[in-house]
Every structure is written in structure tokens, then in C-alpha cells.
Design a protein around this motif. Sequence first.
Motif, PDB file in Angstrom:
ATOM      1  N   ALA A  22       0.940  -1.077   0.117  1.00  0.00           N
ATOM      2  CA  ALA A  22       0.021  -0.058  -0.104  1.00  0.00           C
ATOM      3  C   ALA A  22       0.983   1.180  -0.216  1.00  0.00           C
ATOM      4  O   ALA A  22       1.932   1.202   0.310  1.00  0.00           O
ATOM      5  N   PRO A  23       0.398   2.400  -0.566  1.00  0.00           N
ATOM      6  CA  PRO A  23       1.207   3.479  -0.146  1.00  0.00           C
ATOM      7  C   PRO A  23       1.455   4.033   0.981  1.00  0.00           C
ATOM      8  O   PRO A  23       1.168   3.641   1.989  1.00  0.00           O
ATOM      9  N   ALA A  24       2.723   4.309   1.051  1.00  0.00           N
ATOM     10  CA  ALA A  24       3.298   4.633   2.597  1.00  0.00           C
ATOM     11  C   ALA A  24       4.245   5.928   2.429  1.00  0.00           C
ATOM     12  O   ALA A  24       4.531   6.467   1.421  1.00  0.00           O
ATOM     13  N   SER A  25       4.543   6.385   3.664  1.00  0.00           N
ATOM     14  CA  SER A  25       5.325   7.790   3.789  1.00  0.00           C
ATOM     15  C   SER A  25       6.615   7.220   4.286  1.00  0.00           C
ATOM     16  O   SER A  25       6.847   6.749   5.137  1.00  0.00           O
ATOM     17  N   LEU A  26       7.733   7.847   3.292  1.00  0.00           N
ATOM     18  CA  LEU A  26       9.093   7.332   3.494  1.00  0.00           C
ATOM     19  C   LEU A  26       9.792   8.931   3.510  1.00  0.00           C
ATOM     20  O   LEU A  26       9.488   9.544   2.218  1.00  0.00           O
ATOM     21  N   VAL A  27      10.378   9.367   4.453  1.00  0.00           N
ATOM     22  CA  VAL A  27      10.987  10.825   4.584  1.00  0.00           C
ATOM     23  C   VAL A  27      12.458  10.495   4.965  1.00  0.00           C
ATOM     24  O   VAL A  27      12.949   9.487   5.471  1.00  0.00           O
ATOM     25  N   ILE A  28      13.376  11.415   4.650  1.00  0.00           N
ATOM     26  CA  ILE A  28      14.547  11.388   5.164  1.00  0.00           C
ATOM     27  C   ILE A  28      14.820  12.375   6.057  1.00  0.00           C
ATOM     28  O   ILE A  28      14.465  13.596   6.230  1.00  0.00           O
ATOM     29  N   GLY A  29      15.278  12.207   7.500  1.00  0.00           N
ATOM     30  CA  GLY A  29      15.556  12.578   8.622  1.00  0.00           C
ATOM     31  C   GLY A  29      16.928  13.140   8.707  1.00  0.00           C
ATOM     32  O   GLY A  29      17.800  13.065   7.745  1.00  0.00           O
ATOM     33  N   VAL A  50      18.923   9.767   7.254  1.00  0.00           N
ATOM     34  CA  VAL A  50      18.483   8.675   7.774  1.00  0.00           C
ATOM     35  C   VAL A  50      17.064   8.371   7.278  1.00  0.00           C
ATOM     36  O   VAL A  50      16.322   9.432   7.457  1.00  0.00           O
ATOM     37  N   PRO A  51      16.706   7.387   6.700  1.00  0.00           N
ATOM     38  CA  PRO A  51      15.321   7.050   6.077  1.00  0.00           C
ATOM     39  C   PRO A  51      14.215   6.771   6.978  1.00  0.00           C
ATOM     40  O   PRO A  51      14.708   5.886   8.032  1.00  0.00           O
ATOM     41  N   PHE A  52      13.311   7.175   7.094  1.00  0.00           N
ATOM     42  CA  PHE A  52      12.317   6.790   7.895  1.00  0.00           C
ATOM     43  C   PHE A  52      10.892   6.648   7.439  1.00  0.00           C
ATOM     44  O   PHE A  52      10.213   7.107   6.679  1.00  0.00           O
ATOM     45  N   LEU A  53      10.501   5.233   7.400  1.00  0.00           N
ATOM     46  CA  LEU A  53       9.178   4.688   6.924  1.00  0.00           C
ATOM     47  C   LEU A  53       8.134   4.990   8.212  1.00  0.00           C
ATOM     48  O   LEU A  53       8.300   4.833   9.411  1.00  0.00           O
ATOM     49  N   GLU A  68       8.294  -8.076   8.549  1.00  0.00           N
ATOM     50  CA  GLU A  68       8.767  -7.227   9.620  1.00  0.00           C
ATOM     51  C   GLU A  68       9.492  -6.038   8.965  1.00  0.00           C
ATOM     52  O   GLU A  68      10.182  -6.230   7.919  1.00  0.00           O
ATOM     53  N   ALA A  69       9.244  -4.683   9.403  1.00  0.00           N
ATOM     54  CA  ALA A  69       9.934  -3.433   8.868  1.00  0.00           C
ATOM     55  C   ALA A  69      10.222  -2.611  10.001  1.00  0.00           C
ATOM     56  O   ALA A  69       9.351  -2.499  11.040  1.00  0.00           O
ATOM     57  N   TYR A  70      11.289  -1.762  10.003  1.00  0.00           N
ATOM     58  CA  TYR A  70      11.431  -0.704  10.955  1.00  0.00           C
ATOM     59  C   TYR A  70      10.840   0.483  10.565  1.00  0.00           C
ATOM     60  O   TYR A  70      11.122   1.018   9.568  1.00  0.00           O
ATOM     61  N   LEU A  71       9.849   0.951  11.500  1.00  0.00           N
ATOM     62  CA  LEU A  71       9.267   2.253  11.210  1.00  0.00           C
ATOM     63  C   LEU A  71       9.564   3.032  12.317  1.00  0.00           C
ATOM     64  O   LEU A  71       9.702   2.578  13.494  1.00  0.00           O
ATOM     65  N   ALA A  72       9.463   4.421  11.949  1.00  0.00           N
ATOM     66  CA  ALA A  72       9.586   5.282  12.942  1.00  0.00           C
ATOM     67  C   ALA A  72       8.861   5.220  13.962  1.00  0.00           C
ATOM     68  O   ALA A  72       7.491   4.977  13.831  1.00  0.00           O
ATOM     69  N   ASN A  73       9.276   5.507  15.123  1.00  0.00           N
ATOM     70  CA  ASN A  73       8.237   5.310  16.507  1.00  0.00           C
ATOM     71  C   ASN A  73       7.240   6.639  16.325  1.00  0.00           C
ATOM     72  O   ASN A  73       7.228   7.544  16.014  1.00  0.00           O
ATOM     73  N   THR A  74       6.169   5.657  16.881  1.00  0.00           N
ATOM     74  CA  THR A  74       4.782   6.553  16.834  1.00  0.00           C
ATOM     75  C   THR A  74       4.818   7.836  17.512  1.00  0.00           C
ATOM     76  O   THR A  74       4.265   8.838  17.388  1.00  0.00           O
ATOM     77  N   SER A  75       5.980   7.834  18.701  1.00  0.00           N
ATOM     78  CA  SER A  75       5.931   9.025  19.387  1.00  0.00           C
ATOM     79  C   SER A  75       6.312  10.259  18.637  1.00  0.00           C
ATOM     80  O   SER A  75       6.058  11.496  19.181  1.00  0.00           O
ATOM     81  N   TYR A  76       6.913  10.337  17.521  1.00  0.00           N
ATOM     82  CA  TYR A  76       7.485  11.359  16.975  1.00  0.00           C
ATOM     83  C   TYR A  76       7.183  11.454  15.202  1.00  0.00           C
ATOM     84  O   TYR A  76       7.205  12.288  14.780  1.00  0.00           O
ATOM     85  N   ALA A  77       6.609  10.278  14.977  1.00  0.00           N
ATOM     86  CA  ALA A  77       6.403   9.963  13.485  1.00  0.00           C
ATOM     87  C   ALA A  77       5.714  11.342  12.628  1.00  0.00           C
ATOM     88  O   ALA A  77       6.124  11.654  11.633  1.00  0.00           O
ATOM     89  N   GLU A  78       4.638  11.752  13.089  1.00  0.00           N
ATOM     90  CA  GLU A  78       3.972  12.811  12.813  1.00  0.00           C
ATOM     91  C   GLU A  78       4.717  14.041  12.592  1.00  0.00           C
ATOM     92  O   GLU A  78       4.623  14.789  11.644  1.00  0.00           O
ATOM     93  N   ALA A  79       5.090  14.340  13.769  1.00  0.00           N
ATOM     94  CA  ALA A  79       6.020  15.493  13.753  1.00  0.00           C
ATOM     95  C   ALA A  79       7.054  15.547  12.688  1.00  0.00           C
ATOM     96  O   ALA A  79       7.424  16.531  12.314  1.00  0.00           O
ATOM     97  N   LEU A  80       7.812  14.370  12.697  1.00  0.00           N
ATOM     98  CA  LEU A  80       8.913  14.208  11.732  1.00  0.00           C
ATOM     99  C   LEU A  80       8.294  14.503  10.285  1.00  0.00           C
ATOM    100  O   LEU A  80       9.104  15.140   9.570  1.00  0.00           O
TER     101      LEU A  80
END
Length: 178
Positions: free
Chosen positions: A40-47, A51-54, A117-129
Motif C-alpha cells: 500500500a502507499p506509505a510515507s518515506l522521508v529523510i531525517g 536516515v530514512p524513516f518509513l 517485519e519492517a522498521y518504522l519510525a516510532n509513533t511518538s515522533y512520526a507525525e511531527a517528523l
Amino acid sequence: MESEEATMVFVYGTLKRGFPNHPLLAGAAASFAGNASTSAPASLVIGPYSVPFLLPSPRIASSGPGSHRVSGELYAVSPHALVDLDTLEGTHLGVYERRRITVLVEGGGGGREVEAEAYLANTSYAEALWLRCGGEAAEIGDYTMDHAARYVAPTHRASGLLHAIHIFIANPPTSPSP
């Protein structure tokens, strides 16, 4: 490596073949299972540190015309290698969360869906990132060698990744002076 012990892991950034952290997957610890993408479509950004963050939240991932399926690779990973990956990704520190996702593995005349399994940005900061990176405009579908050329390895970072993420989020980009 016995397949019954293996965990399928989807990698989308520095762990891909030819990228800086791929040696963790080399040898008997992991076997390449194919090129893949998120089903499905997903958000991948560079922080920070390139470092890439799914990002984990479906409400963050756009569903409009600019949305992307994120490209990567699928590996069958040994239990020992999975521990090493968790350490690299800082799951114990709250940097990433290892979560189950569905990926589409390339092959044949189409693809097959696989749970991995995949490594996703922690939900505690994902939206702010996501917002700090520029939201939908900053989303990419593939972490490339150009991104990796700016990647800073953990041993060369001025601070830990989680600390850098919080500083990055707290400091909006500066506008060029007129």
C-alpha cells in the motif's frame, strides 16, 4: 540458515544491497528473498543524518496522486541477525519500532504479497517528523545512493539519533534571507 527460524524483513534504506549498513545482512545471517515494495502507499522521508524513516500511521501516508509504494528488498533473517538489526535500529531506545507490514515481492509476471517485519519510525515522533520534513511534498518512494552519500554512520554522529530527531523536529527550517 533454517527457514523455520528465519524472520522475513523488509528493508528500504541503508540496509539494502550496496548501501552502508548492508554488511549486517551479508553471509549466512540473512538471505535475499527478492526486490519488494510496500503493498500500500506509505510515507518515506529523510531525517537527520540522511536516515530514512518509513512512517507508521495510515493517516500520515498520503493516498493522493503523489503517494508512493516504497521500494526495498526482502530478506529471510536469522534470529541472531534480527537482534543485531534491532540494535542498529534502536528499537530498545524508541528510535524505530519493528512492525509487521505487507509487501509485494517482485517476480514472475506479477508479484506476491508477503507479511514481513519492517522498521518504522516510532509513533511518538512520526507525525511531527513527517510535518518537519515537509509532509507529502517530502515523501519519496526510494532511498537512493544520493541519499546514502549524505548518510552519517552512528559512529560519526555528534549525538544519538533519537536526540537528533527531537532537535530536528523542534527547529523549523530557516527561510533564506531576502
